[in-house]
Scaffold this motif. Structure first.
Motif, PDB file in Angstrom:
ATOM      1  N   LYS A 138       0.670  -1.260   0.084  1.00 42.44           N
ATOM      2  CA  LYS A 138       0.162   0.000  -0.068  1.00 42.44           C
ATOM      3  C   LYS A 138       0.809   1.310   0.002  1.00 42.44           C
ATOM      4  CE  LYS A 138      -4.248  -2.156   2.195  1.00 42.44           C
ATOM      5  NZ  LYS A 138      -5.081  -2.110   3.427  1.00 42.44           N
ATOM      6  N   GLU A 139       1.894   1.199   0.772  1.00 45.51           N
ATOM      7  CA  GLU A 139       2.783   2.429   1.013  1.00 45.51           C
ATOM      8  C   GLU A 139       3.882   1.944  -0.228  1.00 45.51           C
ATOM      9  OE1 GLU A 139       2.710   5.121   2.323  1.00 45.51           O
ATOM     10  OE2 GLU A 139       0.903   4.307   3.615  1.00 45.51           O
ATOM     11  N   LEU A 140       3.602   2.432  -1.425  1.00 46.24           N
ATOM     12  CA  LEU A 140       4.386   1.978  -2.591  1.00 46.24           C
ATOM     13  C   LEU A 140       5.605   2.842  -3.088  1.00 46.24           C
ATOM     14  CD1 LEU A 140       4.784  -0.030  -4.965  1.00 46.24           C
ATOM     15  CD2 LEU A 140       3.092   1.382  -6.356  1.00 46.24           C
ATOM     16  N   ASN A 141       6.805   2.254  -3.076  1.00 46.72           N
ATOM     17  CA  ASN A 141       7.966   2.727  -3.719  1.00 46.72           C
ATOM     18  C   ASN A 141       8.014   1.975  -4.966  1.00 46.72           C
ATOM     19  OD1 ASN A 141      10.789   3.396  -4.537  1.00 46.72           O
ATOM     20  ND2 ASN A 141      10.736   4.660  -2.912  1.00 46.72           N
ATOM     21  N   LEU A 162       5.564   3.437 -14.790  1.00 47.30           N
ATOM     22  CA  LEU A 162       6.625   2.771 -14.409  1.00 47.30           C
ATOM     23  C   LEU A 162       8.046   3.363 -14.412  1.00 47.30           C
ATOM     24  CD1 LEU A 162       6.875  -1.152 -15.089  1.00 47.30           C
ATOM     25  CD2 LEU A 162       8.759   0.323 -15.130  1.00 47.30           C
ATOM     26  N   PRO A 163       8.728   3.419 -13.324  1.00 49.66           N
ATOM     27  CA  PRO A 163      10.047   4.174 -13.437  1.00 49.66           C
ATOM     28  C   PRO A 163      11.062   3.889 -14.530  1.00 49.66           C
ATOM     29  CG  PRO A 163       9.517   3.406 -11.039  1.00 49.66           C
ATOM     30  CD  PRO A 163       8.475   2.764 -12.064  1.00 49.66           C
ATOM     31  N   LEU A 164      11.631   4.811 -15.182  1.00 49.28           N
ATOM     32  CA  LEU A 164      12.379   4.280 -16.370  1.00 49.28           C
ATOM     33  C   LEU A 164      13.740   3.851 -15.675  1.00 49.28           C
ATOM     34  CD1 LEU A 164      13.398   4.751 -19.318  1.00 49.28           C
ATOM     35  CD2 LEU A 164      14.104   6.883 -18.732  1.00 49.28           C
ATOM     36  N   LYS A 165      14.030   4.303 -14.325  1.00 47.06           N
ATOM     37  CA  LYS A 165      15.302   3.636 -13.731  1.00 47.06           C
ATOM     38  C   LYS A 165      15.139   2.425 -13.460  1.00 47.06           C
ATOM     39  CE  LYS A 165      14.598   5.273  -9.083  1.00 47.06           C
ATOM     40  NZ  LYS A 165      15.188   6.009  -7.848  1.00 47.06           N
ATOM     41  N   PHE A 179      12.884  -5.393  -5.514  1.00 48.42           N
ATOM     42  CA  PHE A 179      12.439  -6.677  -4.746  1.00 48.42           C
ATOM     43  C   PHE A 179      12.042  -7.816  -5.524  1.00 48.42           C
ATOM     44  CE2 PHE A 179       9.166  -9.126  -2.645  1.00 48.42           C
ATOM     45  CZ  PHE A 179       9.941  -9.776  -1.561  1.00 48.42           C
ATOM     46  N   CYS A 180      11.032  -7.683  -6.355  1.00 44.98           N
ATOM     47  CA  CYS A 180      10.828  -8.726  -7.411  1.00 44.98           C
ATOM     48  C   CYS A 180      11.724  -9.325  -8.011  1.00 44.98           C
ATOM     49  CB  CYS A 180       9.403  -8.091  -8.217  1.00 44.98           C
ATOM     50  SG  CYS A 180       7.956  -7.732  -7.151  1.00 44.98           S
ATOM     51  N   THR A 181      12.383  -8.431  -8.827  1.00 45.63           N
ATOM     52  CA  THR A 181      13.461  -9.144  -9.729  1.00 45.63           C
ATOM     53  C   THR A 181      14.670  -9.640  -8.962  1.00 45.63           C
ATOM     54  OG1 THR A 181      14.732  -7.046  -9.693  1.00 45.63           O
ATOM     55  CG2 THR A 181      13.243  -7.509 -11.464  1.00 45.63           C
TER      56      THR A 181
END
Length: 322
Positions: free
Chosen positions: A71-74, A99-102, A81-83
């Motif tokens: 819910k508190e999404l960075n 979705l962040p380019l970085k 974390f997923c990768t």
């Protein structure tokens, strides 16, 4: 790749997509096509999704692993974390939520193959591979990776690559299908407008049972038949002569079955995308507030060309480059 099974490389694939009443099901439907193909080839597939009930339920029904966003999404930290947690080899993005380019840059540094599916967002320009349908407005010079565009890169379910015998209807059968969620509640207005026109037609309406207008549409007139659950859409469409549909994946599903249509466009992006179909004499389009302008004079005009969507080569393209 398929023949040399001894050297078959099992990959861990992360798919980022969502589905909700507001977003619709289109992105998730095509990602599930890819996911099932990958799983059948022996690869591990993990979905990274926001906590939207509709999308979570749909992916869970196929028994795929889901990593739900906190819910508190960075956003960047979550994807990292997923990768890392799943030792990802391939990332596929089919989402339009900044979705962040970085994130893509970091994945590429980790030798993760990055892929974008029909993605107008800026992160696609950094990906190794990007795949687009022919209607997309793409400047390939803006992309660092390879870009593939055309009918052969439209992702449809397997059933649309089969040939079914077309039904010859004495009375034209008009399909009304405003997507899996019909978030703008257009179905009833369209059916009413068709009935006002008083043409000799039958109307097939695809609408969910939990739609607020389901009962009204189901009882409106004898020539209106309602379908809420269709096991094989390609076979179902072979009973259809003309479609009035919300623009999305279904536009290509009707094209694959050579069914002319009117696209109801929900926003300016849809209207712009639908122009490709109009310019190629596959369909016409109207905006969502133009329901009263529906014109069935097109019904008597056989204007769709004999061009079928080729079987998607995305699967082999991806893994030949892994």
């Amino acid at each position: 790749f398929k023949k040399n099974k001894k050297n078959f490389l099992m990959s861990n694939i992360l798919i980022r997509c969502d589905a909700s009443k507001e977003i619709g099901l289109g992105h998730l439907v095509r990602c599930l096509v890819l996911a099932n193909k990958f799983r059948n080839l022996g690869h591990n597939v993990i979905f990274a999704m926001r906590d939207y009930k509709l999308g979570i339920q749909e992916v869970s029904s196929y028994n795929f692993k889901i990593e739900i966003a906190p819910k508190e999404l960075n956003y960047y930290n979550w994807l990292c974390f997923c990768t890392n947690n799943y030792d990802i080899n391939v990332f596929i993005g089919d989402v339009r939520d900044k979705l962040p380019l970085k994130s893509i840059i970091t994945m590429k540094r980790q030798s993760i193959l990055t892929i974008a599916i029909d993605e107008p967002s800026s992160y696609a320009k950094e990906c190794d591979l990007s795949f687009y349908p022919p209607h997309a407005n793409v400047n390939k010079l803006d992309y660092k990776g390879k870009v593939y565009q055309g009918l052969e890169y439209v992702i449809l379910r397997d059933e649309f690559h089969e040939d079914y015998k077309k039904t010859k209807n004495d009375i034209p059968n008009i399909l009304v299908m405003m997507g899996g969620t019909d978030s703008h509640h257009l179905t009833l207005d369209i059916v009413k407008q068709l009935l006002i026109l008083r043409h000799n037609i039958n109307i097939s309406v695809v609408i969910k049972e939990n739609h607020k207008h389901y009962n009204v549409v189901n009882k409106i007139e004898n020539n209106v038949k309602v379908y809420s659950s269709i096991e094989n859409m390609a076979r179902f469409l072979n009973n259809v002569d003309f479609g009035i549909i919300s623009f999305g994946v279904s536009a290509y599903e009707l094209l694959a079955n050579q069914i002319p249509a009117i696209h109801v466009c929900l926003d300016e992006d849809h209207q712009e995308a639908s122009k490709w179909f109009t310019n190629n004499n596959y369909s016409n389009s109207i905006f969502k507030n133009q329901i009263k302008d529906i014109d069935l004079s097109l019904l008597g005009k056989v204007f769709i060309q004999k061009q079928r969507i080729a079987k998607s080569s995305i699967i082999s393209r991806i893994f030949n480059l892994v």
